[in-house]
Design a protein around this motif. Sequence first.
Motif, PDB file in Angstrom:
ATOM      1  N   LEU A   1      44.105  48.422  55.097  1.00  0.00           N
ATOM      2  CA  LEU A   1      42.725  48.398  55.439  1.00  0.00           C
ATOM      3  C   LEU A   1      41.938  47.158  54.446  1.00  0.00           C
ATOM      4  O   LEU A   1      41.036  46.780  55.082  1.00  0.00           O
ATOM      5  CB  LEU A   1      41.906  49.555  54.589  1.00  0.00           C
ATOM      6  CG  LEU A   1      42.260  50.923  55.487  1.00  0.00           C
ATOM      7  CD1 LEU A   1      41.661  51.898  54.867  1.00  0.00           C
ATOM      8  CD2 LEU A   1      41.043  50.683  56.803  1.00  0.00           C
ATOM      9  N   LEU A   2      42.500  46.692  53.396  1.00  0.00           N
ATOM     10  CA  LEU A   2      41.965  45.505  52.884  1.00  0.00           C
ATOM     11  C   LEU A   2      42.557  44.228  53.787  1.00  0.00           C
ATOM     12  O   LEU A   2      41.496  43.495  53.868  1.00  0.00           O
ATOM     13  CB  LEU A   2      42.757  45.382  51.400  1.00  0.00           C
ATOM     14  CG  LEU A   2      42.402  43.988  50.827  1.00  0.00           C
ATOM     15  CD1 LEU A   2      40.820  43.987  50.340  1.00  0.00           C
ATOM     16  CD2 LEU A   2      43.373  44.185  49.334  1.00  0.00           C
ATOM     17  N   SER A   3      43.639  44.335  54.117  1.00  0.00           N
ATOM     18  CA  SER A   3      43.892  43.024  55.199  1.00  0.00           C
ATOM     19  C   SER A   3      42.934  42.949  56.464  1.00  0.00           C
ATOM     20  O   SER A   3      42.544  42.021  56.649  1.00  0.00           O
ATOM     21  CB  SER A   3      45.571  43.479  55.422  1.00  0.00           C
ATOM     22  OG  SER A   3      45.810  42.455  56.181  1.00  0.00           O
ATOM     23  N   GLY A   4      42.765  44.277  56.904  1.00  0.00           N
ATOM     24  CA  GLY A   4      41.698  44.246  58.294  1.00  0.00           C
ATOM     25  C   GLY A   4      40.538  43.780  57.745  1.00  0.00           C
ATOM     26  O   GLY A   4      39.800  43.159  58.594  1.00  0.00           O
ATOM     27  N   SER A   5      40.067  44.271  56.574  1.00  0.00           N
ATOM     28  CA  SER A   5      38.610  43.912  56.265  1.00  0.00           C
ATOM     29  C   SER A   5      38.546  42.407  55.903  1.00  0.00           C
ATOM     30  O   SER A   5      37.623  41.811  56.393  1.00  0.00           O
ATOM     31  CB  SER A   5      38.362  44.588  55.032  1.00  0.00           C
ATOM     32  OG  SER A   5      38.210  46.018  55.122  1.00  0.00           O
ATOM     33  N   ILE A   6      39.593  41.815  55.385  1.00  0.00           N
ATOM     34  CA  ILE A   6      39.660  40.371  55.122  1.00  0.00           C
ATOM     35  C   ILE A   6      39.486  39.698  56.440  1.00  0.00           C
ATOM     36  O   ILE A   6      38.944  38.767  56.964  1.00  0.00           O
ATOM     37  CB  ILE A   6      40.961  39.969  54.375  1.00  0.00           C
ATOM     38  CG1 ILE A   6      40.550  40.519  52.928  1.00  0.00           C
ATOM     39  CG2 ILE A   6      40.999  38.506  54.330  1.00  0.00           C
ATOM     40  CD1 ILE A   6      41.746  40.432  52.149  1.00  0.00           C
ATOM     41  N   GLU A   7      40.373  40.189  57.620  1.00  0.00           N
ATOM     42  CA  GLU A   7      40.156  39.736  58.764  1.00  0.00           C
ATOM     43  C   GLU A   7      39.007  39.712  59.654  1.00  0.00           C
ATOM     44  O   GLU A   7      38.573  38.584  60.125  1.00  0.00           O
ATOM     45  CB  GLU A   7      41.371  40.334  59.750  1.00  0.00           C
ATOM     46  CG  GLU A   7      43.048  40.124  59.370  1.00  0.00           C
ATOM     47  CD  GLU A   7      43.440  38.782  59.819  1.00  0.00           C
ATOM     48  OE1 GLU A   7      43.084  38.374  60.889  1.00  0.00           O
ATOM     49  OE2 GLU A   7      44.457  38.409  59.265  1.00  0.00           O
TER      50      GLU A   7
ATOM     51  N   LEU B   1      49.498  56.067  50.409  1.00  0.00           N
ATOM     52  CA  LEU B   1      48.020  55.692  50.183  1.00  0.00           C
ATOM     53  C   LEU B   1      47.893  54.373  49.832  1.00  0.00           C
ATOM     54  O   LEU B   1      46.899  53.620  50.379  1.00  0.00           O
ATOM     55  CB  LEU B   1      47.491  56.777  49.074  1.00  0.00           C
ATOM     56  CG  LEU B   1      46.014  56.459  48.639  1.00  0.00           C
ATOM     57  CD1 LEU B   1      45.058  56.753  49.761  1.00  0.00           C
ATOM     58  CD2 LEU B   1      45.537  57.380  47.361  1.00  0.00           C
ATOM     59  N   ILE B   2      48.701  53.792  48.923  1.00  0.00           N
ATOM     60  CA  ILE B   2      48.540  52.490  48.497  1.00  0.00           C
ATOM     61  C   ILE B   2      48.714  51.504  49.713  1.00  0.00           C
ATOM     62  O   ILE B   2      48.262  50.480  50.064  1.00  0.00           O
ATOM     63  CB  ILE B   2      49.543  52.212  47.587  1.00  0.00           C
ATOM     64  CG1 ILE B   2      49.143  52.929  46.057  1.00  0.00           C
ATOM     65  CG2 ILE B   2      49.581  50.642  47.320  1.00  0.00           C
ATOM     66  CD1 ILE B   2      50.167  52.609  45.047  1.00  0.00           C
ATOM     67  N   MET B   3      49.968  51.994  50.589  1.00  0.00           N
ATOM     68  CA  MET B   3      50.160  51.048  51.625  1.00  0.00           C
ATOM     69  C   MET B   3      48.953  51.126  52.726  1.00  0.00           C
ATOM     70  O   MET B   3      48.679  49.978  53.229  1.00  0.00           O
ATOM     71  CB  MET B   3      51.439  51.661  52.637  1.00  0.00           C
ATOM     72  CG  MET B   3      52.652  51.348  51.558  1.00  0.00           C
ATOM     73  SD  MET B   3      54.201  52.179  52.590  1.00  0.00           S
ATOM     74  CE  MET B   3      54.430  51.174  53.782  1.00  0.00           C
TER      75      MET B   3
END
Length: 91
Positions: A17-23, A10-12
């Motif tokens: 998802l956070l990384s993709g949202s930042i991109e 879940l954390i991974m």
Amino acid sequence: MFIAFEKAVLIMGLLRLLSGSIEIFAAILMLRLNDIEKALVVNSSLALVGPIILISTTAVGLFGMTEKLSLFKVSCILIGVTIIFIGIKSE
């Protein structure tokens, strides 16, 4: 229907998802700024985010697997990661 995720998975997933949202946010920001110099600054900032997310995700995965792996295998993985960082370090 309730789906139970393993905590490490879940954390991974959330980190990715956070990384993709930042991109995606960076891409929208570049289009909005409509200036090549500013777009390069935004793109360069992403160079910091990628490795941080990669290292964090890998660390969470390794910590999640430590109970399933022997100390020898965990040591081999850590030595391998160290060698990769030594290999990519520019001098």
